[in-house]
Design an enzyme around this catalytic site. Structure first.
Site, PDB file in Angstrom:
ATOM      1  N   ALA A  67       0.738  -1.358  -0.069  1.00 23.81           N
ATOM      2  CA  ALA A  67       0.132  -0.021  -0.246  1.00 23.81           C
ATOM      3  C   ALA A  67       0.959   1.318   0.099  1.00 23.81           C
ATOM      4  O   ALA A  67       2.112   1.344   0.509  1.00 23.81           O
ATOM      5  CB  ALA A  67      -0.826   0.056   1.296  1.00 23.81           C
ATOM      6  N   GLY A 111       0.392  -5.324   0.469  1.00 22.43           N
ATOM      7  CA  GLY A 111      -0.697  -5.264  -0.345  1.00 22.43           C
ATOM      8  C   GLY A 111      -0.158  -6.026  -1.742  1.00 22.43           C
ATOM      9  O   GLY A 111      -1.138  -6.433  -2.645  1.00 22.43           O
ATOM     10  N   GLU A 114      -0.830  -9.311  -1.382  1.00 20.63           N
ATOM     11  CA  GLU A 114      -2.383  -9.660  -1.035  1.00 20.63           C
ATOM     12  C   GLU A 114      -2.761  -9.819  -2.668  1.00 20.63           C
ATOM     13  O   GLU A 114      -3.690 -10.359  -2.692  1.00 20.63           O
ATOM     14  CB  GLU A 114      -2.804  -8.732  -0.355  1.00 20.63           C
ATOM     15  CG  GLU A 114      -2.183  -9.140   1.149  1.00 20.63           C
ATOM     16  CD  GLU A 114      -2.765  -7.724   2.132  1.00 20.63           C
ATOM     17  OE1 GLU A 114      -2.388  -6.708   1.927  1.00 20.63           O
ATOM     18  OE2 GLU A 114      -3.586  -8.027   3.219  1.00 20.63           O
ATOM     19  N   GLU A 134       3.806  -5.425   6.924  1.00 23.59           N
ATOM     20  CA  GLU A 134       2.685  -4.469   7.714  1.00 23.59           C
ATOM     21  C   GLU A 134       3.236  -4.406   9.264  1.00 23.59           C
ATOM     22  O   GLU A 134       2.961  -3.313   9.917  1.00 23.59           O
ATOM     23  CB  GLU A 134       1.070  -4.887   7.695  1.00 23.59           C
ATOM     24  CG  GLU A 134       0.541  -4.829   6.364  1.00 23.59           C
ATOM     25  CD  GLU A 134       1.066  -5.905   5.291  1.00 23.59           C
ATOM     26  OE1 GLU A 134       1.766  -6.724   5.858  1.00 23.59           O
ATOM     27  OE2 GLU A 134       0.212  -6.114   4.309  1.00 23.59           O
TER      28      GLU A 134
HETATM   29  N1  COA Z   1       4.537   3.320  -0.204  1.00 26.24           N
HETATM   30  C1  COA Z   1       5.021   4.643  -0.389  1.00 26.24           C
HETATM   31  N2  COA Z   1       6.206   4.779  -1.218  1.00 26.24           N
HETATM   32  C2  COA Z   1       6.897   3.801  -1.188  1.00 26.24           C
HETATM   33  C3  COA Z   1       6.483   2.649  -0.871  1.00 26.24           C
HETATM   34  C4  COA Z   1       5.302   2.270  -0.197  1.00 26.24           C
HETATM   35  N3  COA Z   1       4.818   1.000   0.199  1.00 26.24           N
HETATM   36  N4  COA Z   1       7.681   1.562  -0.898  1.00 26.24           N
HETATM   37  C5  COA Z   1       8.453   2.114  -1.727  1.00 26.24           C
HETATM   38  N5  COA Z   1       8.006   3.497  -1.746  1.00 26.24           N
HETATM   39  C6  COA Z   1       8.884   4.701  -2.495  1.00 26.24           C
HETATM   40  C7  COA Z   1       9.849   5.033  -1.475  1.00 26.24           C
HETATM   41  O1  COA Z   1       9.251   5.931  -0.524  1.00 26.24           O
HETATM   42  C8  COA Z   1      10.726   5.763  -2.328  1.00 26.24           C
HETATM   43  O2  COA Z   1      10.213   7.087  -2.631  1.00 26.24           O
HETATM   44  P1  COA Z   1      11.019   8.541  -2.845  1.00 26.24           P
HETATM   45  O3  COA Z   1      12.244   8.171  -3.923  1.00 26.24           O
HETATM   46  O4  COA Z   1      10.263   9.866  -3.094  1.00 26.24           O
HETATM   47  O5  COA Z   1      11.838   8.643  -1.504  1.00 26.24           O
HETATM   48  C9  COA Z   1      10.833   5.077  -3.535  1.00 26.24           C
HETATM   49  O6  COA Z   1       9.572   4.239  -3.555  1.00 26.24           O
HETATM   50  C10 COA Z   1      11.985   4.036  -3.800  1.00 26.24           C
HETATM   51  O7  COA Z   1      12.041   3.323  -2.741  1.00 26.24           O
HETATM   52  P2  COA Z   1      13.387   3.220  -1.703  1.00 26.24           P
HETATM   53  O8  COA Z   1      12.858   2.993  -0.530  1.00 26.24           O
HETATM   54  O9  COA Z   1      14.246   4.304  -1.909  1.00 26.24           O
HETATM   55  O10 COA Z   1      14.005   1.981  -2.532  1.00 26.24           O
HETATM   56  P3  COA Z   1      14.868   0.846  -1.885  1.00 26.24           P
HETATM   57  O11 COA Z   1      15.346  -0.114  -3.193  1.00 26.24           O
HETATM   58  O12 COA Z   1      15.912   1.376  -0.998  1.00 26.24           O
HETATM   59  O13 COA Z   1      13.908  -0.301  -1.145  1.00 26.24           O
HETATM   60  C11 COA Z   1      11.810  -1.446  -0.549  1.00 26.24           C
HETATM   61  C12 COA Z   1      12.815  -0.783  -1.731  1.00 26.24           C
HETATM   62  C13 COA Z   1      10.467  -1.952  -1.446  1.00 26.24           C
HETATM   63  C14 COA Z   1      12.619  -2.508   0.120  1.00 26.24           C
HETATM   64  C15 COA Z   1      11.537  -0.256   0.347  1.00 26.24           C
HETATM   65  O14 COA Z   1      10.975   0.870  -0.520  1.00 26.24           O
HETATM   66  C16 COA Z   1      10.035  -0.679   1.399  1.00 26.24           C
HETATM   67  O15 COA Z   1      10.604  -1.232   2.236  1.00 26.24           O
HETATM   68  N6  COA Z   1       9.178  -0.139   1.093  1.00 26.24           N
HETATM   69  C17 COA Z   1       7.753  -0.370   1.904  1.00 26.24           C
HETATM   70  C18 COA Z   1       7.534  -1.723   1.856  1.00 26.24           C
HETATM   71  C19 COA Z   1       6.249  -1.864   3.048  1.00 26.24           C
HETATM   72  O16 COA Z   1       6.357  -1.786   4.087  1.00 26.24           O
HETATM   73  N7  COA Z   1       5.087  -2.243   2.366  1.00 26.24           N
HETATM   74  C20 COA Z   1       3.866  -2.569   3.196  1.00 26.24           C
HETATM   75  C21 COA Z   1       3.090  -1.236   3.234  1.00 26.24           C
HETATM   76  S1  COA Z   1       1.421  -2.052   4.269  1.00 26.24           S
END
Ligand code: COA
Length: 260
Positions: A67, A111, A114, A134
């Site tokens: 999400a 999500g 999911e 989450e």
């Molecule tokens: N929601 C909103 N933005 C997200 C996102 C999410 N779930 N996942 C990644 N992004 C955004 C980051 O904020 C970043 O944006 P920015 O460039 O404006 O700062 C961009 O996507 C790139 O992500 P980044 O974290 O810099 O890449 P990474 O390669 O270092 O890490 C992930 C990738 C997927 C491991 C990491 O982004 C992450 O842990 N995301 C969240 C996952 C999560 O908890 N999802 C469940 C949500 S309920």
């Protein structure tokens, strides 16, 4: 098809490919993706030329990273509940009558996982990573994960994924039965399209009824399920495709199914 901002639709023969197109945000699911996803599925459902749907994420890194966390800020229990009581992308996929394949090309988180679980088949690249993170945000799954994941891979494995928030790799996902196939990233699209095209050649009504019967298995007891299967099996006998399939077998030729 309508034009969408956060998703793209491509049609290749009888297969449609829906791509979540927010690569700079790892294809995170915001409200607009949900709304456009629901609308696009409605269009694709009515398009009889589309027999199989593939869902994927844009770019090389991520299928869907969950999400959109930025939208959680300011949500109250009431607004969040309302949002998920509306028609969600998850539910529209679950209710989509044609076969749906999740083509997982990288991070498949929260999500995103999911959404993949709401699809019928999941295939992934070797670099795919799966998690329900989450718990690390102080929340839990809200897009069907607590119900669909244990049904697919068993309670113990689902529980560990939910309670630790840890990522699992593609090989582990395959061993758990979370995905059907793992391919090198360079082959993922071709292999997925091969699978989609193979399914798209089958009789559309029989595909739809098979899908309905299999989905009913985890939502009913055995007796109800067996009765439903017989009813759906009987409906197949009313179709032109059943006549074509049987004739083609007896005439030793390949059947041509029309979805009638
Ligand atoms: N929601 C909103 N933005 C997200 C996102 C999410 N779930 N996942 C990644 N992004 C955004 C980051 O904020 C970043 O944006 P920015 O460039 O404006 O700062 C961009 O996507 C790139 O992500 P980044 O974290 O810099 O890449 P990474 O390669 O270092 O890490 C992930 C990738 C997927 C491991 C990491 O982004 C992450 O842990 N995301 C969240 C996952 C999560 O908890 N999802 C469940 C949500 S309920």
């Amino acid at each position: 098809m309508s034009n969408y901002e956060t998703i793209t639709i491509e049609k290749r023969g009888n297969v449609a490919i829906l791509t979540i197109n927010r690569p700079d945000k790892m294809n995170a699911l915001n409200k607009m993706v949900h709304a456009e996803g629901v609308a696009a599925l409605d269009e694709l459902r009515r398009d009889s030329a589309v027999r199989v749907l593939v869902i994927t994420g844009a770019g090389e890194k991520s299928f869907i990273a969950g999400a959109d966390i930025s939208e959680f800020e300011g949500q109250t229990p009431v607004t969040q509940r309302d949002l998920f009581h509306e028609k969600t992308f998850f539910n529209s996929i679950d209710a989509f009558p044609k076969p749906v394949i999740a083509m997982v090309n990288g991070f498949c988180l929260g999500g995103g996982n999911e959404l993949a679980l709401a699809c019928d088949l999941r295939v992934c690249s070797e670099n795919a990573r799966f998690a329900q993170p989450e718990i690390n945000l102080g929340i839990m799954c809200g897009g069907g994960g607590t119900q669909r994941l244990p049904r697919l891979i068993g309670e113990g494995r689902a529980m560990e994924i939910m309670l630790t928030g840890d990522m699992i790799d593609a090989e582990t996902a395959l061993r758990f039965g979370l995905v059907n196939h793992v391919y090198p990233a360079a082959e993922l699209e071709a292999k997925t399209m091969e699978l989609a095209a193979k399914i798209a050649e089958k009789a559309p009504i029989a595909l739809q009824l098979s899908k309905e019967a299999v989905k009913f298995a985890s939502r009913s007891n055995l007796d109800e399920g067996l009765r439903r299967e017989i009813d759906l099996f009987a409906i197949c006998f009313s179709t032109e495709d059943k006549k074509e399939g049987v004739s083609a077998f007896l005439e030793k030729r390949k059947p041509v199914f029309k979805g009638r």
